[in-house]
Every structure is written in structure tokens, then in C-alpha cells.
Design an enzyme around this catalytic site. Structure first.
Site, short mmCIF file in Angstrom:
data_model
loop_
_atom_site.label_atom_id
_atom_site.label_comp_id
_atom_site.label_asym_id
_atom_site.label_seq_id
_atom_site.Cartn_x
_atom_site.Cartn_y
_atom_site.Cartn_z
N HIS A 33 0.88 -1.18 0.00
CA HIS A 33 0.00 0.00 0.00
C HIS A 33 0.92 1.24 0.00
CE1 HIS A 33 -2.76 2.97 1.80
NE2 HIS A 33 -3.75 2.15 1.53
N ASP A 59 3.28 -4.11 8.16
CA ASP A 59 2.07 -3.29 8.03
C ASP A 59 0.88 -4.22 8.20
OD1 ASP A 59 -0.22 -2.12 7.06
OD2 ASP A 59 0.64 -1.45 5.16
N LYS A 61 -10.27 -0.20 10.95
CA LYS A 61 -10.62 -1.33 10.07
C LYS A 61 -11.02 -2.55 10.90
CE LYS A 61 -7.13 0.13 6.68
NZ LYS A 61 -7.82 0.59 5.47
N CYS A 121 -4.75 2.32 -3.54
CA CYS A 121 -3.48 2.87 -3.02
C CYS A 121 -2.35 1.87 -3.18
CB CYS A 121 -3.61 3.28 -1.55
SG CYS A 121 -4.75 4.61 -1.27
N1 PMP Z 1 -1.66 -0.50 4.64
C1 PMP Z 1 -2.64 -1.24 4.14
C2 PMP Z 1 -2.32 -2.63 3.69
C3 PMP Z 1 -3.93 -0.74 4.04
O1 PMP Z 1 -4.91 -1.48 3.52
C4 PMP Z 1 -4.19 0.57 4.49
C5 PMP Z 1 -5.56 1.18 4.38
N2 PMP Z 1 -6.20 0.99 3.16
C6 PMP Z 1 -3.13 1.30 5.01
C7 PMP Z 1 -1.88 0.74 5.07
C8 PMP Z 1 -3.31 2.70 5.48
O2 PMP Z 1 -4.18 2.75 6.57
P1 PMP Z 1 -4.62 4.16 7.14
O3 PMP Z 1 -5.22 4.90 5.98
O4 PMP Z 1 -5.59 3.83 8.21
O5 PMP Z 1 -3.39 4.82 7.61
#
Ligand code: PMP
Length: 419
Positions: A133, A210, A236, A376
Site C-alpha cells: 500500500h 504493516d 478497520k 493505493c
Molecule cells: N496499509 C494497508 C495494507 C492498508 O490497507 C491501508 C488502508 N487501506 C493502510 C496501510 C493505510 O491505513 P490508514 O489509511 O488507516 O493509515
């Protein structure tokens, strides 16, 4: 409640019962029952989490760690209790190894600044994966620009699993840190963290995980994962937006630089210089999101009561059914591992004839909320040879009827486009 007991209790989830706990699931979207399949973006919140936040503001609101009055003490106790709960949730052994941040993104940035800028330089390498991500990529790119360290990327196979067959080509004596997602948000692959951590250990590198798509969906044990840092976003995992978690090995936190400067993170301040508070407070500058921490505590209670093993089993069953049903549609191609044991409760797919955004818009008209886009993870989309996918991501309040609704609405989309 003893979280260890609840994690080992096996029982199928009672989805009908669970749904009653989520007020938002009673609302209609475009006159239809809401079928919420965008859980990888953020989950919905049970009444107990909403109530905990409201109760905090109605009864105990004060700033933490500062006052000597009753409310300040109550707020501080509530906040620190959640630190202990989070530690249990991910099976850490020291609550002071938990740093509250705003989200996973901030947790990654914290480590890139506070550890990376102190310990990395020219000649060092950070190994990532092509599935990351942007939150677990861009901060390391910024670090590389600032320090001269180099980034390398582990590739995937045809089913979106990390290629672990040539790890020694990526992870070498130059590697100082390996940063990887626990679970891919765009493919659903559960990555082999332990295998990669083992290769990292062999060359003395640290491991950052992560866990944004890991912690919400199954038991996490930072000890058995053998990582040094683990970050996730409680929003989440039934928790509120606005609070994030970073777990790190205590000795690493001790030797890291501060991230943000300001109130709360200092031991002593003079006009010329300051010294830092102990961990984790060194990394928690300013007033924290206390009410969100309290909500996070309630969300952990809720998940522990269900049992994280049961959450995992439920998602495995539902994603298995979703793949079965999607495979019936010849115009759908889905990504990621075929074996449900290797994937979390999400499925990313494309329709051969309809752009994912159009698909998302049409299924929304049927009350079905999915995500469409690059998730993303632009480099991963590029690697897969697509610009975007549609993604349905499941959680504890989804069942087969939701999958059926998704399939029906995908068929409706075909009709809308005259296909
Ligand atoms: N890493 C992963 C694998 C994610 O799915 C996400 C959220 N889509 C994030 C990081 C970022 O999370 P946040 O926007 O809550 O910082």
C-alpha cells in the site's frame, strides 16, 4: 475477560445476531438493504463502540497525564487500560511497547523518521514488496531520498504470493530493514511473514509489518510473526477513525529518536534543549485522541468476545463462497491466491467489459458498497497489468446472502451496459 480464552473458543459467528449490533446496517441505500463490502477501507462500528465514545465524553472527558483531578485520573486510566488491551490483542508482552498514533500511515512514518533517519545511510538497503500500500511505500521512498539508502522489492508469483524462492537475491548483508504488509489490501494474499522474517534475521535485518489488513481479520502474535514493528489501524477492526497503533520492540523504541516534538513527549525542557520522556510517551506528542482510544478498547472487547480464530474461520468461508460464485461468471477475472487458506476475506476482480468504477457505481444502486480503483497500490496494479480493480471485502456481519447480492448486482451491471 481473558483474551487467551476467547481466542481459543471455537464457534461459528452468528451473523444475524452480530448485525443487530451495528446500527448503520439498518439503513437503506437507494431504497435497498445496505450490503457493506468495503471493510478493507474501514469497518462499521458496533453500538458498544459508539456508546463507549459517547460515555467517555459524557462522564470522564479530560486531558490525560496532566491533571490531578478526578476526571483527569479517570481519563488517564481509561487511556492506559486500552494500551494494555491492545498489547494483549496482538500478543505483545509489554504495554509500553504500544504507541498510539493516528493510523497505520502515521505509524509507518514514525518508524521511517525515528528509526530510519537515525540508523540508515548510503550503502544500506530496505527491502519491500511490490504489493505494498502507498502508506508502506512512500515513507520509505522519502527516507531513501533523505538518507541515500536503497529500496528493493520482492516480486509476486501468478497468484499474488510473494516469491520466497530467491529471497537471498533481495535480502543480503546490505539489508537493514524488511518492510512488508501482513496481508495485501488489493490481492487479499496473506503473506508469509515468518519465512521472510527468518531471511531477515539471518542477515541481522529488522522486520516492519504493516498489519492494516492483518490485525482486523485473525489472531496476531507479534512474537510468533517474529517481527520488530507491527502497525495497524483500529478503524478497520470495528474501532473509531482517528487512532492508530504501532507496536515495536521496547529496546528499539528506547534507542529511536522522537518523531514529533511538543508537550507530553519531554522529560525536561530549557530554552536551549530538551530531553525526552520514556517510551511510549516519547512518541506521543500533544493531546492524544482519548475518546478514540476508549472506543478502540470497546472494539477489542467485541472482537475478543467473538474470538479472532472464529473471525478468521468465518472470513475464510465467505471468501471461499465468493470465489466460487465469481468463478461462475465467465466475464469476471479475479486476482490473488485460489486457495482460501492463503487469503483474507477480500476478493479483487475485474469485469472484462466494464470499468471497475462503473461497476462500483451500478452495484451501489443495488445497495452494494464495494471499492473500485487502484487501492493505493499503484505499483501493484502496474505489476498486474491493470489500472484498477473492483474489490469486495467482507467482515463479521457479512454472509452468503451478501455475496449473492453482489453477484446479482454484477449481473445487473451487465444488463445496464447492454452486455
Ligand atoms: N496499509 C494497508 C495494507 C492498508 O490497507 C491501508 C488502508 N487501506 C493502510 C496501510 C493505510 O491505513 P490508514 O489509511 O488507516 O493509515
Amino acid at each position: 475477560m481473558n483474551p487467551v480464552d476467547t481466542q481459543t473458543k471455537t464457534a461459528p459467528l452468528d451473523v444475524e445476531q452480530i448485525r443487530q449490533d451495528f446500527p448503520i446496517l439498518r439503513r437503506k441505500v437507494h431504497g435497498k438493504r445496505l450490503v457493506y463490502l468495503d471493510n478493507a477501507a474501514t469497518s462499521q462500528k458496533p453500538q458498544s463502540v459508539i456508546d463507549a465514545i459517547s460515555h467517555y465524553y459524557s462522564h470522564s472527558n479530560a486531558n490525560v497525564h496532566r491533571g490531578v483531578h478526578c476526571l483527569a485520573e479517570e481519563a488517564t486510566e481509561a487511556y492506559e487500560t486500552v494500551r494494555r488491551k491492545v498489547c494483549q490483542f496482538i500478543n505483545g508482552d509489554d504495554p509500553n511497547s504500544i504507541v498510539f498514533t493516528r493510523n497505520t500511515t502515521e505509524s509507518v512514518n514514525l518508524v521511517a523518521h525515528a528509526w530510519g533517519r537515525k540508523f540508515l545511510g548510503k550503502g544500506d538497503e530496505v527491502v519491500l514488496t511490490v504489493t505494498e500500500h502507498h502508506s508502506n511505500l512512500v515513507p520509505w521512498q522519502l527516507l531513501a531520498e533523505d538518507t541515500g539508502c536503497k529500496l528493493r522489492f520482492i516480486d509476486i508469483d501468478d497468484e499474488g504470493r510473494l516469491r520466497t524462492d530467491h529471497l537471498d537475491e533481495y535480502i543480503t548483508e546490505k539489508t537493514k530493514l524488511v518492510c512488508m504488509g501482513h496481508v495485501s489490501n488489493a490481492l487479499g494474499t496473506i503473506h508469509s511473514v515468518r519465512t521472510i522474517a527468518c531471511a531477515a534475521r539471518a542477515v541481522g535485518a529488522l522486520v516492519f509489518v504493516d498489519g492494516a489488513q492483518g490485525a482486523p481479520h485473525g489472531p496476531v502474535n507479534v512474537e510468533t510473526l517474529d517481527c520488530d514493528f507491527y502497525a495497524y489501524s483500529p478503524h478497520k477492526a470495528l474501532g473509531p477513525l482517528g487512532i492508530g497503533v504501532l507496536w515495536a520492540r521496547r529496546d528499539l523504541l528506547e534507542e529511536m529518536n522522537p518523531f514529533l516534538g511538543g508537550g507530553e513527549m519531554i522529560r525536561n525542557v530549557s530554552l536551549e534543549r530538551s530531553t525526552w520522556a520514556g517510551v511510549p510517551y516519547k512518541f506521543e506528542a500533544g493531546t492524544p485522541s482519548v475518546a478514540d482510544a476508549v472506543g478502540l478498547g470497546a472494539s477489542i472487547d467485541y472482537l475478543m468476545e467473538l474470538g479472532m480464530e472464529n473471525v478468521r474461520t468465518h472470513e475464510k468461508q465467505i471468501v471461499s463462497y465468493a470465489m466460487e460464485r465469481l468463478a461462475e461468471l465467465p466475464f469476471i477475472r479475479f486476482f490473488g491466491p485460489r486457495d482460501p487458506a492463503d487469503r483474507c476475506g477480500l476478493v479483487s476482480f475485474i469485469d472484462a467489459d466494464i470499468h471497475p468504477h462503473d461497476l462500483g457505481t451500478v452495484v451501489d444502486q443495488h445497495g452494494v458498497a464495494i471499492r473500485a480503483g487502484h487501492h493505493c497500490a499503484k505499483p501493484l496494479m502496474h505489476r498486474l497489468g491493470v489500472v484498477a480493480t473492483a474489490r469486495a471485502s467482507f467482515y463479521i456481519y457479512n454472509d452468503r446472502s451478501d455475496v449473492n447480492k453482489l453477484i446479482d448486482s454484477l449481473l445487473e451491471a451487465r444488463k445496464v451496459f447492454g452486455l
